[in-house]
Design a protein around this motif. Structure first.
Motif, mmCIF file in Angstrom:
data_model
loop_
_atom_site.group_PDB
_atom_site.id
_atom_site.type_symbol
_atom_site.label_atom_id
_atom_site.label_comp_id
_atom_site.label_asym_id
_atom_site.label_seq_id
_atom_site.Cartn_x
_atom_site.Cartn_y
_atom_site.Cartn_z
ATOM 1 N N SER A 70 -5.861 0.722 1.787
ATOM 2 C CA SER A 70 -5.686 -0.428 2.665
ATOM 3 C C SER A 70 -7.019 -0.802 3.292
ATOM 4 O O SER A 70 -7.912 0.027 3.461
ATOM 5 C CB SER A 70 -4.674 -0.100 3.764
ATOM 6 N N ASN A 130 -3.294 -6.267 2.684
ATOM 7 C CA ASN A 130 -2.683 -4.938 2.660
ATOM 8 C C ASN A 130 -1.251 -4.974 2.146
ATOM 9 O O ASN A 130 -0.808 -4.055 1.439
ATOM 10 C CB ASN A 130 -2.731 -4.313 4.059
ATOM 11 N N LEU A 144 -1.585 -5.126 -1.571
ATOM 12 C CA LEU A 144 -2.018 -3.832 -2.101
ATOM 13 C C LEU A 144 -0.842 -2.856 -2.178
ATOM 14 O O LEU A 144 -0.679 -2.139 -3.177
ATOM 15 C CB LEU A 144 -3.119 -3.240 -1.215
ATOM 16 N N LYS A 145 -0.045 -2.842 -1.149
ATOM 17 C CA LYS A 145 1.116 -1.946 -1.118
ATOM 18 C C LYS A 145 2.121 -2.299 -2.213
ATOM 19 O O LYS A 145 2.616 -1.416 -2.938
ATOM 20 C CB LYS A 145 1.777 -2.018 0.263
ATOM 21 N N SER A 201 0.649 -1.649 -5.792
ATOM 22 C CA SER A 201 0.647 -0.215 -6.086
ATOM 23 C C SER A 201 2.045 0.256 -6.486
ATOM 24 O O SER A 201 2.192 1.033 -7.439
ATOM 25 C CB SER A 201 0.154 0.571 -4.862
ATOM 26 N N TYR A 236 -0.826 4.259 -3.110
ATOM 27 C CA TYR A 236 -1.313 3.405 -2.025
ATOM 28 C C TYR A 236 -1.745 4.288 -0.864
ATOM 29 O O TYR A 236 -0.938 5.030 -0.289
ATOM 30 C CB TYR A 236 -0.221 2.437 -1.580
ATOM 31 N N ASP A 247 -2.774 4.357 2.745
ATOM 32 C CA ASP A 247 -2.648 3.478 3.905
ATOM 33 C C ASP A 247 -3.338 4.087 5.129
ATOM 34 O O ASP A 247 -2.756 4.899 5.860
ATOM 35 C CB ASP A 247 -1.171 3.220 4.195
#
Length: 282
Positions: free
Chosen positions: A190, A221, A224-225, A228, A235, A237
């Motif tokens: 993240s 973010n 990205l989460k 993934s 991921y 974080d």
């Protein structure tokens, strides 16, 4: 008598004509230009100007180097050539990123995962298109088991020009695809929060949220989460452990509001280690 008078009038007329001609040909008198008094430049101002010149020259040299090698392939070229191939059972990990990764691997900051076969390949100020260009020599060629990618904050800030979230996401996806193609497991990190009114290395206050709006960091973010999860990546974080109640980076974890300090990296280390162990697990 009449002849004398005529000669007198003729002579008077000639003299008048000559005087008029001379007046026409003679340039008007100009007042002398006042000379400006010499001003003595204070020594402090001269020193300041010299310092500004040195700063400008250094900046120009840096820009020229960037033009010649935009992705900065030369940064790790020698180090990569000296790095031996990983041992058979070695879980080599490469950290790809910007200044946050670059500083993390510096000895003066903190030991970078001592005793672990982890390799830092961060470059300050870089954006995802630059990282994508050097991904093969700085990641793939090193034959790691895992790559940890932390990128995007400089893209949001426009370090290499305006970029949309979709363009940032596309570059992150391309790096992930290139890694998977070579059997490298991917950990996507993240983007860290930021805060305003920190201080740079000169002690001057800096504002971070004008170029790195928190809402854009949150949106990236979220992508990205989801990316993934959809592509079976890990991921990592960092965000919840480093954000305060107002949604900004905790002030005790950074001096400038962007880069973690030693305490900030101490928060990140166990999170990264946990994600790496999850990635190498069969």
């Amino acid at each position: 008598m009449k002849l004398t008078r005529s000669l007198t009038l003729c002579l008077t007329g000639c003299l008048s004509l000559c005087a008029a001609t001379l007046r026409a040909q003679t340039p008007p008198l100009q007042a002398p230009i006042p000379q400006k008094p010499e001003v003595e430049i204070p020594h402090s101002q001269t020193a300041c100007d010299c310092h500004d010149l040195e700063t400008a020259q250094a900046k120009l040299a840096k820009q020229e180097a960037t033009l010649k090698d935009w992705p900065n392939l030369t940064r790790y070229r020698e180090a990569n050539s000296k790095l031996p191939a990983p041992a058979k059972d070695e879980n080599r990990v490469v950290f790809m990123g910007d200044s946050i990764t670059d500083i993390w691997a510096m000895p003066e900051m903190a030991p970078f995962f001592p005793g672990k076969p982890y390799v830092g390949r961060g470059i300050g100020g870089q954006t995802t298109p630059q990282m994508l260009l050097r991904f093969r020599p700085d990641v793939v060629a090193l034959q790691p088991k895992v790559v940890v990618i932390l990128a995007g904050t400089n893209d949001i800030a426009g370090n290499t020009g305006p970029m949309s979230l979709e363009e940032i996401e596309g570059n992150l996806a391309s790096m992930s695809e290139l890694a998977k193609l070579h059997g490298i497991r991917v950990v996507l990190s993240s983007v860290l929060p930021v805060y305003d009114r920190g201080h740079n290395h000169e002690g001057k206050p800096v504002v971070m949220t004008d170029r790195r709006p928190p809402e854009k960091i949150l949106a990236l973010n979220e992508w990205l989460k989801k990316y993934s999860a959809d592509h079976k990546l890990i991921y990592l974080d960092y965000f919840p452990a480093m954000v305060d109640e107002q949604g900004f980076l905790k002030k005790d974890l950074s001096e400038d509001g962007l880069h973690p300090n030693k305490k900030g990296y101490e928060v990140m280390v166990p999170l990264a280690e946990k994600a790496i162990q999850e990635a190498v697990r069969p």
